[in-house]
Design a protein around this motif. Sequence first.
Motif, PDB file in Angstrom:
ATOM      1  N   ASP A  46       0.830  -1.207   0.000  1.00 58.49           N
ATOM      2  CA  ASP A  46       0.000   0.000   0.000  1.00 58.49           C
ATOM      3  C   ASP A  46       0.869   1.263   0.000  1.00 58.49           C
ATOM      4  N   ALA A  47       1.384   1.613  -1.176  1.00 61.90           N
ATOM      5  CA  ALA A  47       2.241   2.793  -1.296  1.00 61.90           C
ATOM      6  C   ALA A  47       1.466   4.080  -1.061  1.00 61.90           C
ATOM      7  N   THR A  48       0.200   4.094  -1.440  1.00 64.31           N
ATOM      8  CA  THR A  48      -0.621   5.303  -1.285  1.00 64.31           C
ATOM      9  C   THR A  48      -0.709   5.720   0.179  1.00 64.31           C
ATOM     10  N   ARG A  49      -0.942   4.760   1.048  1.00 63.00           N
ATOM     11  CA  ARG A  49      -1.029   5.059   2.486  1.00 63.00           C
ATOM     12  C   ARG A  49       0.304   5.568   3.011  1.00 63.00           C
ATOM     13  N   LEU A  50       1.408   4.992   2.552  1.00 63.65           N
ATOM     14  CA  LEU A  50       2.729   5.404   3.022  1.00 63.65           C
ATOM     15  C   LEU A  50       3.069   6.823   2.580  1.00 63.65           C
ATOM     16  N   THR A  51       2.608   7.235   1.390  1.00 64.29           N
ATOM     17  CA  THR A  51       2.937   8.576   0.896  1.00 64.29           C
ATOM     18  C   THR A  51       2.230   9.676   1.678  1.00 64.29           C
ATOM     19  N   ARG A  52       1.286   9.322   2.533  1.00 69.96           N
ATOM     20  CA  ARG A  52       0.635  10.331   3.380  1.00 69.96           C
ATOM     21  C   ARG A  52       1.488  10.694   4.585  1.00 69.96           C
ATOM     22  N   LEU A  53       2.555   9.948   4.811  1.00 75.85           N
ATOM     23  CA  LEU A  53       3.462  10.235   5.921  1.00 75.85           C
ATOM     24  C   LEU A  53       4.429  11.348   5.512  1.00 75.85           C
ATOM     25  N   PRO A  54       4.855  12.203   6.462  1.00 78.75           N
ATOM     26  CA  PRO A  54       5.720  13.339   6.104  1.00 78.75           C
ATOM     27  C   PRO A  54       7.049  12.872   5.533  1.00 78.75           C
ATOM     28  N   GLY A  55       7.436  13.464   4.392  1.00 77.68           N
ATOM     29  CA  GLY A  55       8.728  13.165   3.801  1.00 77.68           C
ATOM     30  C   GLY A  55       8.767  11.922   2.941  1.00 77.68           C
ATOM     31  N   VAL A  56       7.650  11.185   2.859  1.00 78.10           N
ATOM     32  CA  VAL A  56       7.617   9.945   2.084  1.00 78.10           C
ATOM     33  C   VAL A  56       6.915  10.200   0.745  1.00 78.10           C
ATOM     34  N   GLY A  57       7.711  10.252  -0.309  1.00 80.98           N
ATOM     35  CA  GLY A  57       7.155  10.378  -1.645  1.00 80.98           C
ATOM     36  C   GLY A  57       6.902   8.999  -2.240  1.00 80.98           C
TER      37      GLY A  57
END
Length: 200
Positions: free
Chosen positions: A106-117
């Motif tokens: 689930d890359a989409t969920r991870l990209t909501r974290l600060p600094g994670v593109g």
Amino acid sequence: MIGFLRGRIVIKQPPGLTLDVNGVGYELQASMNTFYQLPGAGEEVELLTHLIVREDAHSLYGFGTEDERYLFRALIRVNGVGAKMALAILSGISTMEFRHCIETGDATRLTRLPGVGNKTAQRLIVEMRDRLGSGQTGDSAGAPRTEAGTRPADPVSEAVSAMISLGYRPQEASRLVHGVATDDMGSEALIRAALKAALT
């Protein structure tokens, strides 16, 4: 290597805290998930630790569970993920949810974290999959036993400062905190609500 510290909390200013261990003050950084579990200033706590030694600094990180420390150590081995980003990741998502994101890709969920593109999220999924197989599986082992806290003089400012320390831009941190703030909220409640708002 310092494996753990047991001492009295002298200062709590997310994401930093100072422990008095037999008269020696240890400054630590901790994720907000660990902060939510800590007792108030003046109380005794035991935290697992990880020490990072660089030329210009010795930085000590504290963890409420072995699972969180394991994930921190795995994260800082990922190319492009330093200690600050690892702490921000562990502040914005539970260890169980992080594992689920890795397992399901689930890359989409991870990209909501600060600094994670998107590239970092994909790298996390690829590099962390193998490492998570041998780690801990729960959030609760070794967690501090109580949850309490002292109200800071200015909870909003402290919450904004903590969000900036976790990697959010100052304007974004201020918007998130003020968007959830009510008169009766302490800084830790504000940070928790702001992090939740950032991920929705």
